[in-house]
Design a protein around this motif. Structure first.
Motif, PDB file in Angstrom:
ATOM      1  N   TYR A  70      77.643 -25.998  35.835  1.00 14.45           N
ATOM      2  CA  TYR A  70      78.700 -25.698  34.864  1.00 14.45           C
ATOM      3  C   TYR A  70      78.467 -24.345  34.205  1.00 14.45           C
ATOM      4  O   TYR A  70      79.326 -23.470  34.221  1.00 14.45           O
ATOM      5  N   LEU A  71      77.267 -24.185  33.640  1.00 15.34           N
ATOM      6  CA  LEU A  71      76.991 -22.927  32.946  1.00 15.34           C
ATOM      7  C   LEU A  71      76.883 -21.774  33.926  1.00 15.34           C
ATOM      8  O   LEU A  71      77.322 -20.659  33.638  1.00 15.34           O
TER       9      LEU A  71
ATOM     10  N   MET B 149      82.790 -29.467  37.595  1.00 14.64           N
ATOM     11  CA  MET B 149      81.876 -30.348  36.877  1.00 14.64           C
ATOM     12  C   MET B 149      82.454 -31.753  36.752  1.00 14.64           C
ATOM     13  O   MET B 149      81.774 -32.743  37.033  1.00 14.64           O
ATOM     14  N   MET B 150      83.702 -31.829  36.303  1.00 12.15           N
ATOM     15  CA  MET B 150      84.260 -33.148  36.056  1.00 12.15           C
ATOM     16  C   MET B 150      84.450 -33.910  37.363  1.00 12.15           C
ATOM     17  O   MET B 150      84.250 -35.108  37.421  1.00 12.15           O
TER      18      MET B 150
ATOM     19  N   MET C   7      84.882 -26.179  34.913  1.00 11.42           N
ATOM     20  CA  MET C   7      85.161 -27.491  34.341  1.00 11.42           C
ATOM     21  C   MET C   7      85.685 -28.452  35.412  1.00 11.42           C
ATOM     22  O   MET C   7      85.309 -29.617  35.452  1.00 11.42           O
TER      23      MET C   7
ATOM     24  N   ALA D  90      80.480 -20.948  34.657  1.00 11.62           N
ATOM     25  CA  ALA D  90      81.292 -20.568  33.506  1.00 11.62           C
ATOM     26  C   ALA D  90      80.805 -19.274  32.858  1.00 11.62           C
ATOM     27  O   ALA D  90      81.597 -18.516  32.309  1.00 11.62           O
TER      28      ALA D  90
ATOM     29  N   GLU E 293      71.553 -35.546  39.628  1.00  9.84           N
ATOM     30  CA  GLU E 293      72.294 -35.063  38.464  1.00  9.84           C
ATOM     31  C   GLU E 293      71.736 -33.722  37.979  1.00  9.84           C
ATOM     32  O   GLU E 293      72.481 -32.865  37.511  1.00  9.84           O
ATOM     33  N   THR E 294      70.414 -33.558  38.097  1.00  5.52           N
ATOM     34  CA  THR E 294      69.804 -32.288  37.694  1.00  5.52           C
ATOM     35  C   THR E 294      70.354 -31.139  38.530  1.00  5.52           C
ATOM     36  O   THR E 294      70.501 -30.023  38.052  1.00  5.52           O
TER      37      THR E 294
ATOM     38  N   LEU F 215      68.141 -38.993  39.297  1.00  8.52           N
ATOM     39  CA  LEU F 215      67.806 -38.000  38.275  1.00  8.52           C
ATOM     40  C   LEU F 215      67.878 -36.595  38.872  1.00  8.52           C
ATOM     41  O   LEU F 215      68.474 -35.684  38.294  1.00  8.52           O
TER      42      LEU F 215
ATOM     43  N   LEU G 177      74.154 -30.453  37.041  1.00 10.41           N
ATOM     44  CA  LEU G 177      74.437 -30.040  35.667  1.00 10.41           C
ATOM     45  C   LEU G 177      74.419 -28.531  35.443  1.00 10.41           C
ATOM     46  O   LEU G 177      75.322 -27.998  34.791  1.00 10.41           O
TER      47      LEU G 177
ATOM     48  N   MET H 226      80.972 -35.033  38.506  1.00  6.84           N
ATOM     49  CA  MET H 226      80.450 -36.103  37.657  1.00  6.84           C
ATOM     50  C   MET H 226      81.221 -37.398  37.902  1.00  6.84           C
ATOM     51  O   MET H 226      80.657 -38.486  37.886  1.00  6.84           O
TER      52      MET H 226
END
Lengths: 495, 491
Positions: free
Chosen positions: A156-157, A175-176, A172, A160, A149-150, A146, A153, A179
């Protein structure tokens, strides 16, 4: 560490989260309040990190400050202590917690000059920080993932919205790829839970439980690929230069400084510590990938003109050393790998802080456009030369102590690789000196006469990092005394 | 009272009270609406009556939580039933509160609309509680017929009629297939009671393999249609796009959950003894559903179609867990499905209600129309982002927890391959959710940054859903415990 020190570990997760929540409540017009709040909370995190590092001392038990609260248990699949909020650190994570505290402090300082939606920036930035601390201190696989991933995430923002140069593409792609990297980790976690079959995600239990050798051989590479993606391991590294080039200063600092170490740490915790037999089997492959990355990153860096791209490839090269160290499967090499994580984290954070300080004024990072910067920005240049020296492994600075450990470890297990690693260090010197020669010395370009010296905030931030680099370089024993004994507990490791 | 075979029947009507109450109120709503001009009553009466009925039914359902009793050997009121009763009533309640402005503005025949929603809820509740094939079939039809009509009720939208027609025609074929399949099972086993079928099938070879397999395939086709499983999913995007948004939400929540309930009742009960015969079929369907749903979603430009494909993908994850039910892992896999279902529904409702309010304000449903929402309405942008991230299984939100539990159950049952596909598919899904988030946060609004607000009920419902999203995401114990208790009732 006493039992109650577990509260400090919990505080490391709660503090940044609490800051993020308080920031949500503060209206975005109140810049002074936002700056004040982040100043306090980053400083508190800094001191708590130092305290936690100092408090840890190896005394036979690897994990200290262990505290556990049952979360979900005795339902469905889960047995006793199925999912628990469990914290605790070993020597490896103690040093990484300290690194995080040191990097986040100047990272916060240099972000204060952001004009566009400062509040939202800090909310995401502190959620990311909470995730990073969580990965280091949590001892339950559910919460570990958890937190992992936190930590990813918000990237990205952050990139961007606040980034530069092809920011949407960079965000992107990063991020991809990251992930996609968590896919094999996710699968390996499920498989591990099912393999151990005790109905618990408690990592201490999972670490000590016996696991089938074939199982370890199959799932070790999955973990390495997954976490290695975040650690910019060759050939899963291609997000790193693009992502770094696009990210805003503080995000580059934390990302290259700490987040990549989260990946490498994942290889240590879920890979080497969790599946030592798999690690022994795949060690040579890890070394091969690591040395390839070190050489490839260094050679690619020779041809880069964008300073951030240069640092991106340089990071790939330096992280290559980490994987070489981990693959040696002896205590010296692995200690070197963990030291290298800290050393590279400090050094690369300093680089990105400096590049940011200049880019914010010039909006240009192309090396050929600059010359004679040493005359226009003398203090900035001193810091930059210092960072370069740390990066190429000058004795007395952090990089040296880490690389020496790795080289000795590599020579013990794989002499040829040790030779190649030393060659890489030579190439590193070349690209750094080339950059310095091009941009810093020679005739000053009058176009950049308007560049101002670093602000006092930036100087203080750089000074914090410089201090840490010197401390680790001149007096590494606090680190080694914590890291080496913890690693020597791994079964099957040579001394 | 006894039946024709002389067996005593338990006719305790108290067991059916929640359903009976909802039926009465649905008739009242429709009836009053028909005479509202003559009786001169305000427009708020139908919605008030509908809500009152739901609240009464919810209370009664909660009072019956600990029951385990059958009604005339047709309906079983056990913890599994209670779980779904409460879930379904809550969905309808939240939907009506959260989107009544939309319903009053953009739905023709408001009274009938509320009545139909209540009827559909009853159908879904009976699907979860039936213990006999024909009752289950009738429940499916009650749900489906209510929805066929409800889909067509979007005011001044020609796509609505088209969607309804497609749904009716294809739904009819699916129902026929299902009924034919059920008749095969009846033919082979001579029973419609779940436990009797189970007893016959587990007694050994019936000697009638072909009709049994044919029946199985037909049942999977019929239920697969209702669950929007690939390759029976073609109606889903069209129906979702054309229907009024609350009906779309209802389709994606109640209708899907009821189908999964039936899947669990049938494949975890009467059909469990022949698990080896259906496991590979369902595995194939699950993989196709996850892959196609998530890949096709990538190229959608309409938010409702995007959510349609995303819900197809989600159904794939749950079908995968039905496969795990067949691997002698019934209770654990079932509770995992239920917990994921509950999480999925909370999340989906949040997204749909937020989109409903967005549509109320802008009248747009293209993804590009969400440009700059983070500036014109930061609250709603946060709600939609949280919902989408939860659907993608991102941490701190309920989707992470439930997906973790679901995937773990399937791996523990020995289907690592299926989970690998699921994890890859769910990573792909993050991409298209991010495409929406990108529109909201990275771009300036097209027509200036005029701020707007939600209505009070909009705030209340979205905030409540958002809070449960975060609370259950960080502390999933109550959800998982409820799901586990429900699953325990079945096995």
């Amino acid at each position: 560490m006493t039992e109650n020190d577990g509260y400090f570990l919990i505080a490391l997760i709660v503090l940044p989260l609490l800051s993020a929540v308080s920031l949500m409540i503060i209206p975005s017009k109140e810049r002074a309040l936002i700056v004040g709040l982040t100043a306090i909370s980053s400083l508190v995190m800094f001191f708590v990190s130092i305290y936690v590092f100092m408090a840890y001392s190896f005394d036979g038990s690897t994990f200290q400050g262990v505290m556990s609260y049952p979360w979900v248990e005795n339902v469905g699949l889960l047995g006793e202590n199925g999912i628990s909020l469990k914290v605790g650190i070993d020597g490896v994570t103690a040093s990484l917690v300290l690194l995080t505290g040191i990097v986040v402090l100047p990272g916060t300082w240099v972000s204060w000059k952001i004009q566009h939606r400062l509040k939202d920036f800090f909310i995401l930035f502190y959620i990311l920080t909470a995730g990073v601390y969580g990965v280091f201190v949590l001892l339950d696989l559910f919460f570990w993932f958890l937190a992992y991933e936190t930590a990813l995430l918000p990237m990205y923002l952050l990139i961007a919205v606040w980034g530069s140069t092809r920011k949407e593409y960079g965000a992107m792609k990063l991020m991809m790829m990251l992930m996609a990297g968590s896919i094999p980790i996710f699968v390996a976690i499920f498989a591990l839970f099912a393999e151990v079959g005790l109905g618990t995600f408690d990592m201490e239990v999972l670490l000590s439980a016996s696991k089938d050798e074939h199982f370890q051989k199959i799932f070790f590479p999955l973990v390495v690929i997954g976490c290695g993606t975040l650690g910019a391991m060759f050939p899963f590294h291609s997000w790193s230069p693009d992502g770094h080039a696009a990210a805003p200063t503080a995000v580059s600092m934390v990302h290259a400084g700490v987040l990549m170490k989260v990946g490498a740490f994942g290889v240590v915790r879920l890979g080497v510590q969790m599946m030592p037999e798999g690690a022994l089997f795949w060690g040579p492959a890890l070394v091969a990938l690591g040395i390839t990355a070190a050489l490839y990153g260094a050679i690619s860096a020779l041809r880069q003109t964008d300073m951030k791209m240069l640092m991106g490839f340089s990071s790939i090269s330096h992280m290559g050393y980490v994987f070489v160290g981990l693959g040696t499967m002896n205590v010296i090499g692995m200690t070197g790998a963990v030291l290298q994580m800290t050393a590279h984290g400090l050094m690369t954070a300093l680089f990105f802080l400096l590049i940011g300080a200049m880019y914010d004024q010039s909006h240009n990072r192309d090396l050929p456009n600059f010359s004679g910067l040493a005359k226009q920005m003398p203090i900035w240049s001193v810091f930059f030369v210092f960072a370069s020296l740390a990066s190429l492994g000058l004795p007395g600075l952090s990089g040296f102590i880490a690389e020496v450990h790795i080289f000795i470890g590599a020579f013990r297990s794989y002499p040829i690789v040790g030779g190649l690693a030393v060659l890489t260090a030579a190439i590193t010197t070349t690209y750094l000196m080339r950059a310095l020669a091009q941009a810093f010395f020679g005739e000053a370009n009058p176009k950049w006469d308007s560049l101002n010296e670093m602000t006092w905030i930036e100087r203080s931030g750089a000074a914090v990092l410089v201090g840490a680099i010197l401390l680790l370089g001149l007096w590494p024993s606090p680190w080694i005394d914590r890291i080496a004994p913890s690693l020597s507990q791994i079964p099957g490791l040579m001394m | 009272m006894t039946d024709i075979f002389g067996q005593t029947l338990n006719l305790n009507y108290v067991l059916l009270l929640p359903e009976i109450v909802l039926l009465i109120f649905s008739m009242l709503v429709i009836g009053i609406d028909a005479f509202k001009r003559q009786l001169n009553i305000s427009g708020n009466v139908p919605v008030g009556l509908a809500l009152a009925g739901l609240v009464v039914a919810l209370t009664l359902s909660i009072l019956q939580v600990n029951m385990d009793e059958d009604f005339a050997r047709l309906i079983q009121v056990d913890s599994f039933t209670s779980f779904f009763r409460i879930l379904f009533i809550a969905i309808t309640l939240v939907l009506i509160v959260g989107s009544h402005e939309y319903i009053e503005k953009s739905v023709s025949h408001v009274g009938e609309f509320y009545g139909l929603l209540l009827l559909a809820t009853v159908g879904a509740m009976l699907m979860a509680s039936a213990r006999e094939l024909l009752t289950a079939y009738l429940a499916i039809e009650l749900l489906s017929f209510s929805l066929y009509i409800a889909v067509s009720l979007a005011r001044s939208d020609r796509r609505s009629g088209e969607a309804s027609l497609k749904y009716v025609l294809l739904g009819g074929v699916a129902s026929a297939s299902l009924l034919y399949g059920l008749s095969m099972i009846y033919g082979v086993t001579g029973a419609t009671q779940y436990h009797e079928i189970s007893a016959v099938l587990s007694a050994g070879d019936t000697g009638l393999t072909t009709p049994l397999l044919l029946g199985l395939v037909l049942i999977i086709v019929g239920l697969g249609f209702k669950a929007s499983a690939v390759p029976f999913h073609m109606w889903t995007p069209d129906a979702y796009e054309g229907a009024p948004i609350p009906v779309t939400a209802f389709l994606s929540a109640t209708s899907k959950a009821a189908t999964i309930a039936l899947f669990l009742r049938w494949f975890g009960g009467p059909l469990l003894p022949i698990a080896s015969d259906w496991q590979f079929i369902l595995s194939g369907v699950a993989v196709a559903t996850m892959v196609v749903g998530n890949l096709v979603a990538l190229q959608q430009v309409n938010i409702k179609r995007l959510l349609a494909y995303s819900s197809i993908g989600q159904m794939g994850y749950m079908l995968m867990a039905i496969v795990a039910v067949g691997s002698g892992f019934g209770s654990d896999a079932t509770s995992a499905v239920l917990v994921h279902l509950a999480g999925y529904i909370i999340t989906n409702l949040l997204v749909f209600i937020s989109v409903t309010h967005f549509f109320n304000q802008t009248g747009q449903e293209e993804i590009t129309s969400f440009k700059g929402l983070a500036q014109s309405n930061p609250y709603l942008a946060l709600m939609i982002t949280a919902g989408l991230f939860s659907l993608a299984g991102m941490p701190l939100l309920v989707g992470f927890f439930t997906k973790f539990i679901l995937f773990q159950a399937v791996v523990s049952a020995g289907h690592l391959g299926l989970v690998t596909v699921a994890v890859v598919a769910s990573t792909v899904s993050l991409y298209y959710y991010l495409m929406v988030v990108r529109q909201m946060y990275l771009y300036e609004p097209e027509d200036g940054t005029e701020q707007w607000r939600l209505s009070l009920t909009g705030y209340v419902t979205t905030l409540a859903l958002f809070v449960s999203l975060v609370v259950f995401g960080l502390w999933g114990t109550p959800l998982y415990a409820a799901a586990d208790a429900a699953a325990a009732g079945m096995f």
